[in-house]
Design a protein around this motif. Structure first.
Motif, PDB file in Angstrom:
ATOM      1  N   ALA A  22      -5.080   1.378   3.999  1.00  0.00           N
ATOM      2  CA  ALA A  22      -4.024   2.148   3.341  1.00  0.00           C
ATOM      3  C   ALA A  22      -3.747   3.443   4.095  1.00  0.00           C
ATOM      4  O   ALA A  22      -2.596   3.863   4.231  1.00  0.00           O
ATOM      5  N   ALA A  23      -4.801   4.092   4.624  1.00  0.00           N
ATOM      6  CA  ALA A  23      -4.624   5.344   5.367  1.00  0.00           C
ATOM      7  C   ALA A  23      -3.802   5.112   6.637  1.00  0.00           C
ATOM      8  O   ALA A  23      -2.947   5.933   6.997  1.00  0.00           O
ATOM      9  N   VAL A  24      -4.053   3.994   7.325  1.00  0.00           N
ATOM     10  CA  VAL A  24      -3.295   3.694   8.545  1.00  0.00           C
ATOM     11  C   VAL A  24      -1.827   3.458   8.198  1.00  0.00           C
ATOM     12  O   VAL A  24      -0.917   4.005   8.848  1.00  0.00           O
ATOM     13  N   ASP A  48      -4.409 -10.298   9.758  1.00  0.00           N
ATOM     14  CA  ASP A  48      -4.730 -10.643  11.141  1.00  0.00           C
ATOM     15  C   ASP A  48      -4.838  -9.391  12.003  1.00  0.00           C
ATOM     16  O   ASP A  48      -5.738  -9.266  12.843  1.00  0.00           O
ATOM     17  N   GLU A  49      -3.904  -8.434  11.790  1.00  0.00           N
ATOM     18  CA  GLU A  49      -3.926  -7.196  12.580  1.00  0.00           C
ATOM     19  C   GLU A  49      -5.214  -6.411  12.365  1.00  0.00           C
ATOM     20  O   GLU A  49      -5.824  -5.926  13.322  1.00  0.00           O
ATOM     21  N   PHE A  50      -5.636  -6.300  11.095  1.00  0.00           N
ATOM     22  CA  PHE A  50      -6.805  -5.476  10.784  1.00  0.00           C
ATOM     23  C   PHE A  50      -8.114  -6.269  10.771  1.00  0.00           C
ATOM     24  O   PHE A  50      -9.181  -5.686  10.607  1.00  0.00           O
ATOM     25  N   GLY A  51      -8.018  -7.572  10.935  1.00  0.00           N
ATOM     26  CA  GLY A  51      -9.222  -8.390  10.973  1.00  0.00           C
ATOM     27  C   GLY A  51      -9.960  -8.437   9.660  1.00  0.00           C
ATOM     28  O   GLY A  51     -11.197  -8.367   9.623  1.00  0.00           O
ATOM     29  N   VAL A  52      -9.213  -8.544   8.549  1.00  0.00           N
ATOM     30  CA  VAL A  52      -9.819  -8.547   7.220  1.00  0.00           C
ATOM     31  C   VAL A  52      -9.264  -9.713   6.412  1.00  0.00           C
ATOM     32  O   VAL A  52      -8.322 -10.390   6.819  1.00  0.00           O
ATOM     33  N   GLU A  53      -9.838  -9.930   5.235  1.00  0.00           N
ATOM     34  CA  GLU A  53      -9.311 -10.931   4.318  1.00  0.00           C
ATOM     35  C   GLU A  53      -8.059 -10.385   3.629  1.00  0.00           C
ATOM     36  O   GLU A  53      -7.851  -9.174   3.539  1.00  0.00           O
ATOM     37  N   ARG A  54      -7.239 -11.295   3.115  1.00  0.00           N
ATOM     38  CA  ARG A  54      -5.993 -10.864   2.459  1.00  0.00           C
ATOM     39  C   ARG A  54      -6.280 -10.025   1.210  1.00  0.00           C
ATOM     40  O   ARG A  54      -5.472  -9.175   0.844  1.00  0.00           O
ATOM     41  N   GLY A  55      -7.415 -10.249   0.568  1.00  0.00           N
ATOM     42  CA  GLY A  55      -7.748  -9.456  -0.605  1.00  0.00           C
ATOM     43  C   GLY A  55      -7.837  -7.972  -0.288  1.00  0.00           C
ATOM     44  O   GLY A  55      -7.407  -7.123  -1.083  1.00  0.00           O
ATOM     45  N   ALA A  56      -8.379  -7.617   0.882  1.00  0.00           N
ATOM     46  CA  ALA A  56      -8.461  -6.210   1.295  1.00  0.00           C
ATOM     47  C   ALA A  56      -7.067  -5.641   1.525  1.00  0.00           C
ATOM     48  O   ALA A  56      -6.793  -4.479   1.192  1.00  0.00           O
ATOM     49  N   ARG A  58      -4.299  -6.665   0.025  1.00  0.00           N
ATOM     50  CA  ARG A  58      -3.668  -6.489  -1.284  1.00  0.00           C
ATOM     51  C   ARG A  58      -4.150  -5.210  -1.973  1.00  0.00           C
ATOM     52  O   ARG A  58      -3.360  -4.489  -2.581  1.00  0.00           O
ATOM     53  N   GLN A  59      -5.432  -4.899  -1.850  1.00  0.00           N
ATOM     54  CA  GLN A  59      -5.941  -3.646  -2.427  1.00  0.00           C
ATOM     55  C   GLN A  59      -5.294  -2.436  -1.769  1.00  0.00           C
ATOM     56  O   GLN A  59      -4.942  -1.455  -2.444  1.00  0.00           O
ATOM     57  N   ALA A  60      -5.126  -2.495  -0.455  1.00  0.00           N
ATOM     58  CA  ALA A  60      -4.492  -1.384   0.260  1.00  0.00           C
ATOM     59  C   ALA A  60      -3.040  -1.209  -0.180  1.00  0.00           C
ATOM     60  O   ALA A  60      -2.574  -0.079  -0.381  1.00  0.00           O
TER      61      ALA A  60
END
Length: 292
Positions: A22-24, A48-56, A58-60
């Motif tokens: 979210a900060a980025v 894909d850009e941040f290398g995380v799951e979609r759940g992360a 969605r939280q952002a």
């Protein structure tokens, strides 16, 4: 360490938290890389850009929506960058300055609803001048206007205004407040009832609070809450009864803070809870108020 797009590039192998993502994105919005009206990349692209799951992701995105930076956050199309607020709209202003334009905008609705909890109706009278002028001039024409006002009961010992030296058998400070409350209520009722000549259904009702409100609250059409703190100060007032030395408030100068349902989940929750608070008082511990 402050998270920036450069940090992500350098630390691409480190999984970021939702707050860091979210900060980025917040930096890109504030920096102009993402402009009002632009669509964000899809959740899959951001994951894909941040290398995380979609759940992360969605939280952002929910955090950015809570900040009022995103609109249309859903499982469908990607959200858009929200339009910035009107200049100065979100800035707190003295009640005498900030209330009138918000009341005027509220009166553009077909069914106008104004709920107010305050010490007197002093700020409402000038705030209603412009919408009343527009209605009498045929510029706007609501079909119905419902106004509900909570004011302190005449029978309670007010927290303010009060004499500095304490209350006596003859409380001139209380009588002064009561006279103002009643006179302003009569003026407000009269001004609104004149709108019935235009075929508008107008209802204005007063209820008595069993306590002194520490803040003033205005609820407009169930969509906006405006709140200001009463700042207690010592001051003198010269009246026909003599000099009154009292602890009092200047409600017209109190800074007014605006919360809108459309501004995000935090503001929406504040508006909804404020409306529930007002309705609960109206329906339970308040009593009929007579403007004698």
């Amino acid at each position: 360490m402050v998270v920036t797009q450069e940090n992500v590039a350098v630390n691409g192998n480190r999984r970021l938290s939702p707050d860091q993502i979210a900060a980025v994105l917040r930096e890109r919005i504030h920096g102009g890389d993402l402009r009002a009206g632009d669509r964000l990349p899809t959740q899959a692209e951001l994951a894909d850009e941040f290398g995380v799951e979609r759940g992360a992701v969605r939280q952002a995105l929910r955090a950015l929506q809570d900040d009022g930076l995103l609109t249309n956050v859903s499982k469908g199309s990607p959200p858009r960058i929200a339009q910035p607020p009107d200049p100065g709209r979100d800035e707190p202003q003295p009640t005498m300055v900030g209330l009138a334009p918000r009341i005027t905008e509220a009166f553009s609705a077909r069914h106008v609803r104004v709920d107010a909890a305050c010490l007197t109706a002093e700020s409402l009278i000038p705030a209603l001048a412009e919408p009343l002028r527009l209605i009498h001039g045929g510029r706007i024409r609501p079909e119905r206007i419902d106004v509900r006002i909570l004011l302190p009961s005449r029978d309670i010992s007010l927290a303010f205004p009060v004499p500095v030296e304490g209350r006596g058998d003859d409380d001139a400070v209380h009588e002064r407040w009561l006279s103002m409350r009643n006179a302003q209520g009569h003026v407000l009722r009269h001004n609104l009832q004149t709108l019935r000549t235009h075929g508008i259904d107008v209802n204005i009702t007063f209820r008595a609070l069993p306590f002194t409100p520490p803040v003033k609250l205005y609820l407009l059409n169930g969509q906006e809450a405006l709140m200001a703190y009463y700042m207690v100060m010592r001051r003198e007032e010269h009246t026909d009864a003599g000099r009154l030395d009292m602890y009092d408030v200047l409600g017209t100068e109190s800074l007014l803070f605006s919360f809108e349902k459309s501004a995000g989940q935090r503001d929406a929750a504040f508006v909804e809870e404020s409306q529930k608070w007002f309705d609960a008082l109206w329906e339970t511990i308040t009593t009929d108020l007579t403007l004698s």
